[in-house]
Scaffold this active site. Structure first.
Site, PDB file in Angstrom:
ATOM      1  N   HIS A  91       0.837  -1.202   0.000  1.00  0.00           N
ATOM      2  CA  HIS A  91       0.000   0.000   0.000  1.00  0.00           C
ATOM      3  C   HIS A  91       0.877   1.259   0.000  1.00  0.00           C
ATOM      4  CE1 HIS A  91      -3.711   2.260   1.398  1.00  0.00           C
ATOM      5  NE2 HIS A  91      -2.757   3.100   1.725  1.00  0.00           N
ATOM      6  N   GLU A  92       1.817   1.327   0.956  1.00  0.00           N
ATOM      7  CA  GLU A  92       2.669   2.516   1.062  1.00  0.00           C
ATOM      8  C   GLU A  92       3.611   2.619  -0.138  1.00  0.00           C
ATOM      9  OE1 GLU A  92       1.957   4.764   3.117  1.00  0.00           O
ATOM     10  OE2 GLU A  92       0.582   3.548   4.291  1.00  0.00           O
ATOM     11  N   HIS A 122       1.812   4.328  -2.936  1.00  0.00           N
ATOM     12  CA  HIS A 122       1.823   5.794  -2.802  1.00  0.00           C
ATOM     13  C   HIS A 122       3.175   6.344  -3.224  1.00  0.00           C
ATOM     14  CE1 HIS A 122      -1.972   6.188  -0.766  1.00  0.00           C
ATOM     15  NE2 HIS A 122      -1.613   5.551   0.318  1.00  0.00           N
ATOM     16  N   ASP A 175      -7.288   7.868   2.663  1.00  0.00           N
ATOM     17  CA  ASP A 175      -6.895   8.288   1.315  1.00  0.00           C
ATOM     18  C   ASP A 175      -8.115   8.675   0.496  1.00  0.00           C
ATOM     19  OD1 ASP A 175      -4.355   7.526   2.035  1.00  0.00           O
ATOM     20  OD2 ASP A 175      -4.520   5.548   1.115  1.00  0.00           O
TER      21      ASP A 175
HETATM   22 ZN    ZN Z   1      -2.777   5.114   1.930  1.00  0.00          ZN
END
Ligand code: ZN
Length: 433
Positions: free
Chosen positions: A216-217, A220, A292
């Site tokens: 997930h990170e 980003h 988010d």
């Molecule tokens: Zn996120």
């Protein structure tokens, strides 16, 4: 602080009160305090009278913003208005007041002869932040390596009080380590603590959850790196802090006076990167994208409704400025059903297209995504510089080499030499140490 500085410059007596000093349970007490204050001030002219949080007494009588004690407040406000009008021509009293809510002040207060000049004080810019940090830094023992240029850049939106708090936190960090002087790393830790909350060291996460979080990170991070209009990456971490499980931080190079449509769109795409990575790799959706999606929806709605950035709707504003504390709390102007439907459709289209763009880029960079997630699982936190090394190195030689052995990377086809000349293991070791 500004009021105090004014008094200091003027070299005259300075009377400071808080608006709440005048608010009492008994009707008439506040009003008599106002009269006493001005009687005292008149004896010592020239002088400066400063009333902090003026909205405590000066809230509009019509708005009902000052619920409860209506009559007492009304009387206090009246006394204040009368006193301000009642200066004899030879009285030299300057009255200053401060508030965070200029929108709820009674209009009578703002008439000529009363508070007729207004100064808006915004959060300081990068130069201001550096100077404020230096002022507070004088009171503590700083190591000679500490310069505030980077820290000032890394604290956009901080107010004077928050910067003072930051210096204080850094001093605590140093004291806890038993050091006599504050180092750069103390400031960095203090900033993380203020922005992201305290590290939750005791939190137990399953390996699977940690893996999803890392992807997930990483999602980003890659988008922040690859999009041309995006702010540079500052830090990426999968250590849970405060309410967040992981975080990807970007920092603007300079204070933005205004945002371009491309910049805002990039911001949404970066926000979509977490969910997009999860979908791409694990074919599933988690609640991790909650924050988010909320932020992305706010930005998209503002782009369409407030900043006229929709082709279909044209340059038109549909939103009511809230004037309150919560951004986006203003709501929409009265409008027809068709317009409302069109707005919803436009917001949805913008968000969907940004999500698709995020998926498209991550698919192209899947190899990098997998490497980055693996490294994050090992070292937990990467700063912007380390991230760049991995991006430069990973896309090139080492990944190709891993692919030839047992590495299961599906997307990588690049087989050039690595410009950094480090192996992936070396990079990981260096960062971990
Ligand atoms: Zn996120």
């Amino acid at each position: 602080m500004l009021a105090k500085a004014v008094a200091g410059e003027a070299g005259v007596p300075f009377y400071s009160f808080s608006g709440s000093d005048f608010v009492e349970m008994f009707v008439g007490v506040g009003a008599s305090r106002v009269r006493d204050l001005f009687k005292e001030a008149k004896k010592n002219t020239p002088c400066i009278v400063f009333i902090d949080e003026i909205d405590a007494v000066g809230a509009s009588r019509a708005s009902g913003a000052s619920a409860g004690g209506q009559e007492e407040r009304g009387q206090t406000l009246n006394a204040l208005l009368v006193e301000m009008d009642g200066f004899a021509t030879d009285d030299t009293i300057v009255v200053l007041a401060a508030t965070n809510r200029p929108d709820i002040l009674d209009s009578a207060l703002k008439r000529p002869g009363r508070f007729d000049r207004q100064i808006n004080i915004l959060a300081p810019d990068v130069k201001g932040r550096k100077q404020i940090l230096e002022v507070h830094g004088r009171k503590v023992a700083l190591h000679s390596e500490v310069v505030f240029d980077d820290l000032a850049k890394a604290t956009p939106g901080f107010t004077g009080a928050e910067l003072a708090n930051l210096v204080n936190e850094a001093a605590l960090m140093a004291a806890r380590k038993g050091r006599e002087q504050i180092l750069n790393e103390d400031f960095e830790k203090a900033r993380d603590r203020i922005l992201m909350g305290i590290e939750r060291k005791g939190m137990v996460m399953s390996d699977k959850d940690r893996k999803i979080l890392a992807y997930h990170e990483a999602g980003h991070g890659i988008l922040a790196n690859k999009l041309p209009h995006s702010d540079p990456l500052h830090k990426i971490t999968i250590v849970p802090r405060g309410m967040a499980l992981g975080q990807t931080q970007q920092l603007p190079i300079s204070d933005h006076p205004a945002y371009s449509k491309e910049y805002l769109r990039s911001k949404i795409i970066v926000l979509m990167g977490g969910r997009a990575a999860e979908e791409l790799i694990f074919k599933q959706q988690t609640t991790g994208a909650q924050g988010d999606l909320l932020t992305a929806t706010h930005i998209a709605t503002d782009m369409i409704c407030r900043w006229g950035m929709s082709k279909t709707l044209g340059p038109q504003s549909f939103s009511i400025e809230s004037g309150g504390f919560i951004a986006g709390a203003g709501g929409r102007l009265p409008m027809g059903h068709d317009t409302a439907r069109l707005i919803d459709q436009e917001v949805n289209e913008l968000l969907s297209s940004c999500y698709d763009e995020a998926v498209r880029i991550l698919k192209k960079e899947q190899c990098l995504l997998e490497n980055l997630a693996e490294i994050l699982l090992q070292v937990e936190t990467l700063d912007g510089e380390e991230f760049d090394i991995i991006v430069n190195c990973s896309v090139k030689k080492e990944v190709a080499a891993m692919k030839e052995s047992e590495h299961t990377c599906r997307a990588c086809t690049v087989k050039e030499d690595c410009s950094v000349g480090q192996s992936m293991e070396e990079v990981v070791d260096e960062i971990a140490s």
